[in-house]
Scaffold this motif. Structure first.
Motif, short mmCIF file in Angstrom:
data_model
loop_
_atom_site.label_atom_id
_atom_site.label_comp_id
_atom_site.label_asym_id
_atom_site.label_seq_id
_atom_site.Cartn_x
_atom_site.Cartn_y
_atom_site.Cartn_z
N LEU A 1 0.82 -1.21 0.00
CA LEU A 1 0.00 0.00 0.00
C LEU A 1 0.85 1.25 0.00
O LEU A 1 0.52 2.24 -0.65
N ALA A 2 1.95 1.25 0.70
CA ALA A 2 2.79 2.43 0.80
C ALA A 2 3.39 2.83 -0.54
O ALA A 2 3.60 3.99 -0.81
N CYS A 3 3.65 1.86 -1.37
CA CYS A 3 4.26 2.19 -2.66
C CYS A 3 3.22 2.44 -3.74
O CYS A 3 3.57 2.75 -4.87
N GLY A 4 1.96 2.31 -3.42
CA GLY A 4 0.92 2.58 -4.40
C GLY A 4 0.66 1.42 -5.33
O GLY A 4 -0.02 1.57 -6.33
N GLY A 5 1.21 0.26 -5.00
CA GLY A 5 1.06 -0.89 -5.87
C GLY A 5 -0.36 -1.40 -5.97
O GLY A 5 -0.71 -2.07 -6.93
N ASN B 1 -3.74 6.87 -15.36
CA ASN B 1 -3.57 7.16 -16.78
C ASN B 1 -4.61 8.14 -17.33
O ASN B 1 -4.25 9.09 -18.03
N ASN B 2 -5.88 7.91 -17.05
CA ASN B 2 -6.93 8.78 -17.58
C ASN B 2 -6.83 10.18 -17.00
O ASN B 2 -6.99 11.17 -17.71
N GLU B 3 -6.56 10.25 -15.68
CA GLU B 3 -6.43 11.54 -15.03
C GLU B 3 -5.22 12.30 -15.58
O GLU B 3 -5.25 13.51 -15.76
N TRP B 4 -4.14 11.56 -15.83
CA TRP B 4 -2.93 12.16 -16.37
C TRP B 4 -3.20 12.74 -17.76
O TRP B 4 -2.78 13.86 -18.07
N THR C 1 6.64 14.85 -12.97
CA THR C 1 6.98 14.07 -11.78
C THR C 1 5.98 12.94 -11.57
O THR C 1 6.36 11.82 -11.23
N SER C 2 4.71 13.24 -11.78
CA SER C 2 3.70 12.19 -11.59
C SER C 2 3.92 11.03 -12.55
O SER C 2 3.77 9.87 -12.16
N LYS C 3 4.29 11.33 -13.77
CA LYS C 3 4.53 10.27 -14.76
C LYS C 3 5.69 9.37 -14.32
O LYS C 3 5.65 8.16 -14.50
N GLN C 4 6.71 9.99 -13.74
CA GLN C 4 7.85 9.21 -13.27
C GLN C 4 7.49 8.29 -12.11
O GLN C 4 8.15 7.28 -11.89
N LEU C 5 6.45 8.64 -11.38
CA LEU C 5 6.03 7.85 -10.22
C LEU C 5 5.09 6.70 -10.56
O LEU C 5 4.81 5.86 -9.70
N PHE C 6 4.61 6.66 -11.80
CA PHE C 6 3.71 5.58 -12.20
C PHE C 6 4.34 4.23 -11.87
O PHE C 6 5.51 3.99 -12.14
N ALA D 1 -1.16 10.10 -8.48
CA ALA D 1 -2.52 10.60 -8.64
C ALA D 1 -2.68 11.97 -7.99
O ALA D 1 -3.34 12.86 -8.55
N THR D 2 -2.07 12.15 -6.84
CA THR D 2 -2.15 13.44 -6.15
C THR D 2 -1.47 14.53 -6.98
O THR D 2 -2.01 15.63 -7.15
N LEU D 3 -0.29 14.24 -7.49
CA LEU D 3 0.43 15.22 -8.32
C LEU D 3 -0.32 15.50 -9.62
O LEU D 3 -0.30 16.63 -10.12
N THR D 4 -0.97 14.49 -10.16
CA THR D 4 -1.75 14.68 -11.38
C THR D 4 -2.92 15.62 -11.11
O THR D 4 -3.19 16.54 -11.90
#
Length: 101
Positions: A2-6, A12-15, A49-54, A62-65
């Motif tokens: 959960l911590a890593c967002g896995g 993708n759609n939000e981005w 930055t958000s794309k790099q975190l995918f 998602a927060t950065l997006t």
């Protein structure tokens, strides 16, 4: 995990929506309005930055997006406001010249 967002899928759609908002701000004149330009730059940085975190931290991505969308929308609003003020000022000048005031 959960911590890593896995457990969350990449946003993708939000981005893609945020990318569209950045494009609208660019086309709407944000790069030529100092305050809008700053928010546009922040949106672009957050989006990158958000794309790099995918797939590494999808929650943060998602927060950065979402933040990028908000910054891009603000940039567009500031650009529109500045353009409207300029047009109003020009119309006032034209009216003043036409009426001799």
């Amino acid at each position: 995990m959960l911590a890593c967002g896995g457990s969350l899928p990449p946003p993708n759609n939000e981005w893609a929506s945020a990318q569209t908002d950045v494009g609208r701000a660019q086309a709407g004149g944000a790069p030529t309005v100092p305050a809008a330009k700053l928010h546009l730059q922040l949106a672009e940085e957050d989006l990158a930055t958000s794309k790099q975190l995918f797939d590494r931290d999808n929650r943060r991505a998602a927060t950065l997006t979402a933040l990028a969308r908000t910054e891009a929308q603000l940039a567009l609003s500031l650009a529109k406001e500045t353009n409207a003020q300029s047009e109003a000022s020009a119309a006032e000048d034209t009216l003043a010249r036409a009426t001799g005031k």
